[in-house]
Design a protein around this motif. Structure first.
Motif, PDB file in Angstrom:
ATOM      1  N   GLY A  50       0.727  -1.280  -0.002  1.00 41.33           N
ATOM      2  CA  GLY A  50      -0.053   0.039  -0.173  1.00 41.33           C
ATOM      3  C   GLY A  50       0.724   1.394   0.121  1.00 41.33           C
ATOM      4  O   GLY A  50       0.206   2.428   0.128  1.00 41.33           O
ATOM      5  N   LYS A  51       2.258   0.948  -0.126  1.00 41.59           N
ATOM      6  CA  LYS A  51       2.903   2.341  -0.250  1.00 41.59           C
ATOM      7  C   LYS A  51       2.477   3.388  -1.291  1.00 41.59           C
ATOM      8  O   LYS A  51       2.517   4.456  -1.032  1.00 41.59           O
ATOM      9  CB  LYS A  51       4.367   1.848  -0.406  1.00 41.59           C
ATOM     10  N   THR A  52       2.462   2.868  -2.400  1.00 41.86           N
ATOM     11  CA  THR A  52       2.467   3.530  -3.405  1.00 41.86           C
ATOM     12  C   THR A  52       1.174   4.580  -3.526  1.00 41.86           C
ATOM     13  O   THR A  52       0.886   5.647  -3.571  1.00 41.86           O
ATOM     14  CB  THR A  52       2.252   2.810  -5.079  1.00 41.86           C
ATOM     15  N   SER A  53       0.075   3.592  -2.938  1.00 46.00           N
ATOM     16  CA  SER A  53      -1.381   4.377  -2.689  1.00 46.00           C
ATOM     17  C   SER A  53      -1.485   5.223  -1.960  1.00 46.00           C
ATOM     18  O   SER A  53      -1.958   6.429  -2.049  1.00 46.00           O
ATOM     19  CB  SER A  53      -2.427   3.072  -2.633  1.00 46.00           C
ATOM     20  N   THR A  54      -0.511   5.044  -0.731  1.00 48.86           N
ATOM     21  CA  THR A  54      -0.579   5.846   0.316  1.00 48.86           C
ATOM     22  C   THR A  54       0.245   7.314  -0.057  1.00 48.86           C
ATOM     23  O   THR A  54      -0.108   8.223   0.226  1.00 48.86           O
ATOM     24  CB  THR A  54       0.314   5.410   1.495  1.00 48.86           C
ATOM     25  N   MET A  55       1.382   6.967  -0.836  1.00 41.94           N
ATOM     26  CA  MET A  55       2.143   8.259  -1.166  1.00 41.94           C
ATOM     27  C   MET A  55       1.036   9.126  -2.409  1.00 41.94           C
ATOM     28  O   MET A  55       1.236  10.395  -2.157  1.00 41.94           O
ATOM     29  CB  MET A  55       3.369   7.783  -2.102  1.00 41.94           C
ATOM     30  N   GLU A  56       0.340   8.497  -3.072  1.00 47.11           N
ATOM     31  CA  GLU A  56      -0.531   9.342  -3.956  1.00 47.11           C
ATOM     32  C   GLU A  56      -1.329  10.087  -3.115  1.00 47.11           C
ATOM     33  O   GLU A  56      -1.649  11.238  -3.764  1.00 47.11           O
ATOM     34  CB  GLU A  56      -1.049   8.338  -5.086  1.00 47.11           C
ATOM     35  N   LEU A  57      -1.886   9.449  -2.435  1.00 44.32           N
ATOM     36  CA  LEU A  57      -2.951  10.418  -1.161  1.00 44.32           C
ATOM     37  C   LEU A  57      -2.233  11.553  -0.746  1.00 44.32           C
ATOM     38  O   LEU A  57      -2.912  12.796  -0.583  1.00 44.32           O
ATOM     39  CB  LEU A  57      -3.595   9.396  -0.246  1.00 44.32           C
ATOM     40  N   ILE A  58      -0.973  11.181  -0.162  1.00 44.14           N
ATOM     41  CA  ILE A  58      -0.253  12.595   0.659  1.00 44.14           C
ATOM     42  C   ILE A  58       0.107  13.387  -0.516  1.00 44.14           C
ATOM     43  O   ILE A  58       0.228  14.495  -0.055  1.00 44.14           O
ATOM     44  CB  ILE A  58       0.690  11.820   1.293  1.00 44.14           C
ATOM     45  N   GLU A  59       0.563  12.817  -1.507  1.00 48.86           N
ATOM     46  CA  GLU A  59       1.035  14.129  -2.619  1.00 48.86           C
ATOM     47  C   GLU A  59      -0.248  14.523  -3.329  1.00 48.86           C
ATOM     48  O   GLU A  59       0.124  15.698  -4.079  1.00 48.86           O
ATOM     49  CB  GLU A  59       1.897  13.191  -3.661  1.00 48.86           C
ATOM     50  N   GLY A  60      -1.282  14.285  -3.096  1.00 42.52           N
ATOM     51  CA  GLY A  60      -2.426  14.818  -3.911  1.00 42.52           C
ATOM     52  C   GLY A  60      -2.701  14.548  -5.116  1.00 42.52           C
ATOM     53  O   GLY A  60      -3.561  15.252  -5.908  1.00 42.52           O
ATOM     54  N   LEU A  61      -2.331  13.400  -5.757  1.00 44.21           N
ATOM     55  CA  LEU A  61      -2.590  12.719  -6.927  1.00 44.21           C
ATOM     56  C   LEU A  61      -3.888  12.044  -6.871  1.00 44.21           C
ATOM     57  O   LEU A  61      -4.252  11.745  -8.052  1.00 44.21           O
ATOM     58  CB  LEU A  61      -1.403  11.937  -7.401  1.00 44.21           C
ATOM     59  N   ALA A  62      -4.368  11.631  -5.729  1.00 44.89           N
ATOM     60  CA  ALA A  62      -5.714  11.169  -5.699  1.00 44.89           C
ATOM     61  C   ALA A  62      -6.485  11.460  -4.346  1.00 44.89           C
ATOM     62  O   ALA A  62      -5.893  11.857  -3.461  1.00 44.89           O
ATOM     63  CB  ALA A  62      -5.481   9.508  -5.645  1.00 44.89           C
ATOM     64  N   ARG A  63      -7.840  11.333  -4.336  1.00 47.55           N
ATOM     65  CA  ARG A  63      -8.758  11.551  -3.448  1.00 47.55           C
ATOM     66  C   ARG A  63      -8.816  10.541  -2.541  1.00 47.55           C
ATOM     67  O   ARG A  63      -9.104   9.280  -2.994  1.00 47.55           O
ATOM     68  CB  ARG A  63     -10.029  12.026  -3.838  1.00 47.55           C
ATOM     69  N   PRO A  64      -8.803  10.622  -1.308  1.00 51.21           N
ATOM     70  CA  PRO A  64      -8.856   9.459  -0.424  1.00 51.21           C
ATOM     71  C   PRO A  64     -10.437   9.127  -0.440  1.00 51.21           C
ATOM     72  O   PRO A  64     -11.247   9.789  -0.464  1.00 51.21           O
ATOM     73  CB  PRO A  64      -8.654  10.080   0.972  1.00 51.21           C
ATOM     74  N   THR A  65     -10.778   7.723  -0.182  1.00 51.03           N
ATOM     75  CA  THR A  65     -11.996   7.244  -0.163  1.00 51.03           C
ATOM     76  C   THR A  65     -12.747   7.710   1.264  1.00 51.03           C
ATOM     77  O   THR A  65     -13.746   7.764   1.228  1.00 51.03           O
ATOM     78  CB  THR A  65     -12.072   5.493  -0.115  1.00 51.03           C
ATOM     79  N   ALA A  66     -11.849   7.633   2.176  1.00 55.40           N
ATOM     80  CA  ALA A  66     -12.177   8.017   3.302  1.00 55.40           C
ATOM     81  C   ALA A  66     -10.898   8.584   4.316  1.00 55.40           C
ATOM     82  O   ALA A  66      -9.818   8.158   3.954  1.00 55.40           O
ATOM     83  CB  ALA A  66     -13.027   6.940   4.404  1.00 55.40           C
TER      84      ALA A  66
END
Length: 329
Positions: A50-66
């Motif tokens: 889940g590292k990549t998905s976490t980093m994308e959320l922190i970087e603002g490249l994706a919106r969190p589901t929650a």
């Protein structure tokens, strides 16, 4: 200087791909994470953790589901325009146009920054000063990684995201990148790093977190993470021993001929007892070697304890493939 002021805060962070049905996949599962100002924080985990998905959320490249995430007090997805001049991102792959030169590529990204470093200075920092006029498509894999780093640094970021920064680098270039990263941290840059090189995390990180199946399973300083993992003492005896000769309670003792290996969670106490026994017995311990557990040993043990990752790996999103917001990841 590191302070307790948080620069990155994630609370209850979740990210799901696909529908809520069985075909969907939750890559980040209620993750909490805090990165302090001026520290280097390493995010570790096996493939699919889940590292990549976490980093994308922190970087603002994706919106969190929650859940929520803040970088420098801002929502990185909703307030991307505010954050962009203050952060640098080195993705796994920059995807820069091959016909541009190295200098042209960095110049283009410098135009997005409010107070960029001079392009020549930036290229010198990453060891590409003499390659400024070379086209991107003519660079080696290691040189492309250094170009990714240059693009991330040209804006003088307050927060720097580094995704596998030394992958593809030879040992000399890797050492140079490590030294540069240390200098940036010492100058006050907050750095969030992902890496598969555990030695890299051990050498660089002030603190780290190990992820598995979308959750942080352990974290802290390197010393804290390895504290409960067995240290190792090895030596060779003049003659083949028996276990009764070695009264070391609370340890695991293995014999291979005259070679003895002792594993213990109390290195100093066990070593003191061992040396006392050897002195009392008049025994010489040949090739005595005592060392604490390494981060790699701790990581492998933790991975074995929590089990294998789920088969559905982290997806690589279009945003990350296009290399939005700077450089890799």
């Amino acid at each position: 200087m590191t302070s307790f002021s948080p620069v990155v805060e994630a609370r209850g962070l979740r990210r799901r791909y696909g529908s809520a049905q069985a075909s969907g996949f939750t890559a980040v599962r209620g993750l909490d994470l805090t990165v302090r100002r001026g520290e280097l924080f390493a995010l570790l985990g096996t493939n699919g953790a889940g590292k990549t998905s976490t980093m994308e959320l922190i970087e603002g490249l994706a919106r969190p589901t929650a859940g929520t995430v803040k970088v420098l007090g801002h929502d990185p997805f909703r307030e991307r325009a505010v954050l962009r001049p203050r952060i640098g991102i080195m993705l796994q792959e920059g995807g820069f146009p091959g016909d541009l030169t190295v200098a042209e590529t960095v110049t283009g990204w410098a135009a997005l920054a409010s107070t960029p470093r001079p392009v020549a200075q930036t290229l010198d920092l990453v060891g590409l000063g003499e390659r400024a006029a070379v086209r991107v498509k003519q660079l080696s894999g290691g040189e492309k990684r250094r170009l990714d780093l240059a693009v991330a640094l040209v804006g003088r970021p307050e927060v720097l995201f580094l995704d596998e920064p030394s992958t593809g680098l030879d040992p000399q270039a890797r050492a140079a990148v490590w030294e540069l990263v240390r200098e940036l941290r010492d100058e006050g840059t907050t750095i969030l790093l992902t890496t598969h090189y555990l030695e890299e995390a051990e050498q660089l990180a002030d603190r780290l977190a190990i992820m598995h199946q979308g959750r942080v399973v352990t974290g802290g300083t390197v010393a804290e993470v390895i504290a409960d993992r067995p240290a190792r003492i090895s030596f060779e005896l003049p003659e083949q021993p028996s276990s009764s000769l070695l009264p070391l309670p609370g340890t695991e003792v293995r014999f291979a001929g005259r070679k003895v290996t002792v594993r213990t969670t109390e290195l100093q106490r066990t070593l003191t007892e061992l040396l006392g026994w050897a002195d009392a017995q008049g025994v010489t311990l040949h090739g005595l070697d005592a060392r604490s557990a390494t981060l790699e040993e701790a990581f492998l043990a933790i991975a074995a304890e929590v089990g294998a990752p789920e088969p559905d790996d982290e997806p690589t999103t279009p945003a990350r493939r296009r290399g939005l917001i700077g450089a890799q990841r």
